[in-house]
Write an enzyme that holds these catalytic residues in place. Structure first.
Site, PDB file in Angstrom:
ATOM      1  CG  HIS A  66      -1.912  -1.102   1.250  1.00  0.00           C
ATOM      2  ND1 HIS A  66      -2.784  -1.348   0.215  1.00  0.00           N
ATOM      3  CD2 HIS A  66      -2.149  -2.059   2.187  1.00  0.00           C
ATOM      4  CE1 HIS A  66      -3.528  -2.407   0.516  1.00  0.00           C
ATOM      5  NE2 HIS A  66      -3.151  -2.872   1.696  1.00  0.00           N
ATOM      6  CG  ASP A 117      -2.622  -8.483   0.825  1.00  0.00           C
ATOM      7  OD1 ASP A 117      -1.882  -8.802   1.763  1.00  0.00           O
ATOM      8  OD2 ASP A 117      -3.669  -7.810   0.968  1.00  0.00           O
ATOM      9  CG  HIS A 164      -6.373  -5.433   1.884  1.00  0.00           C
ATOM     10  ND1 HIS A 164      -5.769  -6.310   2.765  1.00  0.00           N
ATOM     11  CD2 HIS A 164      -7.519  -5.024   2.469  1.00  0.00           C
ATOM     12  CE1 HIS A 164      -6.523  -6.403   3.857  1.00  0.00           C
ATOM     13  NE2 HIS A 164      -7.591  -5.647   3.697  1.00  0.00           N
ATOM     14  CG  ASP A 171      -4.604 -10.347   3.443  1.00  0.00           C
ATOM     15  OD1 ASP A 171      -4.370 -10.888   2.346  1.00  0.00           O
ATOM     16  OD2 ASP A 171      -4.342  -9.143   3.689  1.00  0.00           O
TER      17      ASP A 171
END
Ligand code: ZN
Length: 334
Positions: A153, A188, A190, A277
């Site tokens: 991120h 991931d 996200h 995740d």
């Protein structure tokens, strides 16, 4: 296959963070890497210490002013630094701002506090990635960078989503400079918004991200299918957003599409931003994968010709993280 590690990740312990206006304990706890270390040892990987490659490869991805801001937070004794305001005007920046003003400029949320050891931990997570990349550059077929904190991120000039330096991007750019074209797939749960921003105009790096749709999920603003790259890297970004209820079958189909596109780019190296995740039990509550999905992903990666560099991103279910990582590694056949 070697796994690269640095014990300095323990210097970063975020404590309380704020998400959507609600305070909660950070899920990025040092025990995550303890679980991953147990997995790599059970899989029979050799664990080696990170080597310091200096700041230059970090500055090939991030701005100097952002690196200076992170470094200036080192050793702060008065509690963690987190934004008190957000300043989003790009031209507003002043070098003489206080650290709290710079936090409001460089950090995108309140999930990403800077404690007294955060800079050291983030710096060494990047060195873990660079050390693993060096093994690939020297001819190894596989390497696994046990990075904490994660990185995907973090953009050129910003941090967010509990990430500070973009470990995968730093490794990918270093490898592109020495070996030529690189493909990066982010699995991931996200969207890898920082990685996308970094390579948006870079014709040397293909970026694909397979993630929970940002329609009502972090990072909210990016990760939609019509984001395909800037003018000088047109169609070198591929976003594959998935609905919340996605399970193994649809996910594996999506991963195959990302893998085929990444390989069509004829990369010298495939970098994987490796998140666990996506598991149905993960507190990130993103997708509905079983542990067996990771075996299938590992098996698919085991079949490809080009070298694979694994960079650790998220994964927060401490009761299943070790088994998820071990299952993936066994699928990969290490
Ligand atoms: Zn994540």
């Amino acid at each position: 296959m070697k796994a690269v590690y640095s014990d300095r990740h323990r210097l970063h312990s975020p404590g309380t963070v704020v998400e959507g206006g609600v305070a909660r304990p950070s899920r990025d706890v040092p025990a995550r890497l303890d679980a991953l270390l147990r997995a790599v040892r059970r899989a029979g990987l050799a664990v080696v210490d990170a080597v310091d490659h200096g700041r230059a490869p970090l500055a090939a991805v991030h701005t100097d002013r952002y690196l200076d801001f992170l470094a200036a937070s080192e050793g702060m004794k008065h509690g963690p630094l987190a934004p008190a305001i957000f300043e989003s005007r790009p031209d507003a920046y002043r070098p003489d701002w206080s650290l709290i003003a710079k936090a409001g400029f460089h950090l995108r949320d309140q999930l990403t506090p800077l404690g007294e050891g955060t800079w050291q931990a983030a710096y060494w997570a990047a060195q873990v990635a660079l050390t693993a990349a060096a093994f690939i550059r020297e001819g190894e077929r596989r390497a696994y960078a046990l990075c904490r904190p994660s990185g995907h991120h973090a953009g050129r000039d910003f941090g967010g989503g509990a990430t500070y330096l973009n470990n995968a991007a730093i490794a990918a750019r270093a490898l592109a400079a020495s070996l030529g074209r690189v493909s990066l797939i982010d699995i991931d749960v996200h969207h890898g918004n920082g990685t996308q921003e970094i390579f948006w105009e870079d014709p040397d790096v293909f970026f694909a991200s397979l993630h929970r749709s940002p329609a009502s999920y972090y990072p909210h603003c990016t990760g939609f299918a019509d984001e395909t790259g800037g003018r000088s890297a047109s169609h070198l970004t591929l976003n594959h957003p998935l609905p919340e209820e996605t399970g193994d079958e649809a996910y594996i189909t999506g991963f195959m599409a990302c893998l085929n596109a990444a390989l069509a780019n004829k990369p010298s190296v495939l970098v994987i931003s490796l998140g666990f995740d996506t598991l149905e039990s993960d507190p990130a509550k993103g997708l509905q994968l079983s542990i067996e999905a990771f075996r299938k992903i590992g098996e698919m990666l085991a079949k490809i010709e080009c070298p694979v560099l694994l960079i650790q991103e998220g994964g927060y279910d401490l009761t299943k993280l070790e088994d998820a990582a071990l299952t993936f590694l066994l699928g990969l056949g290490v």
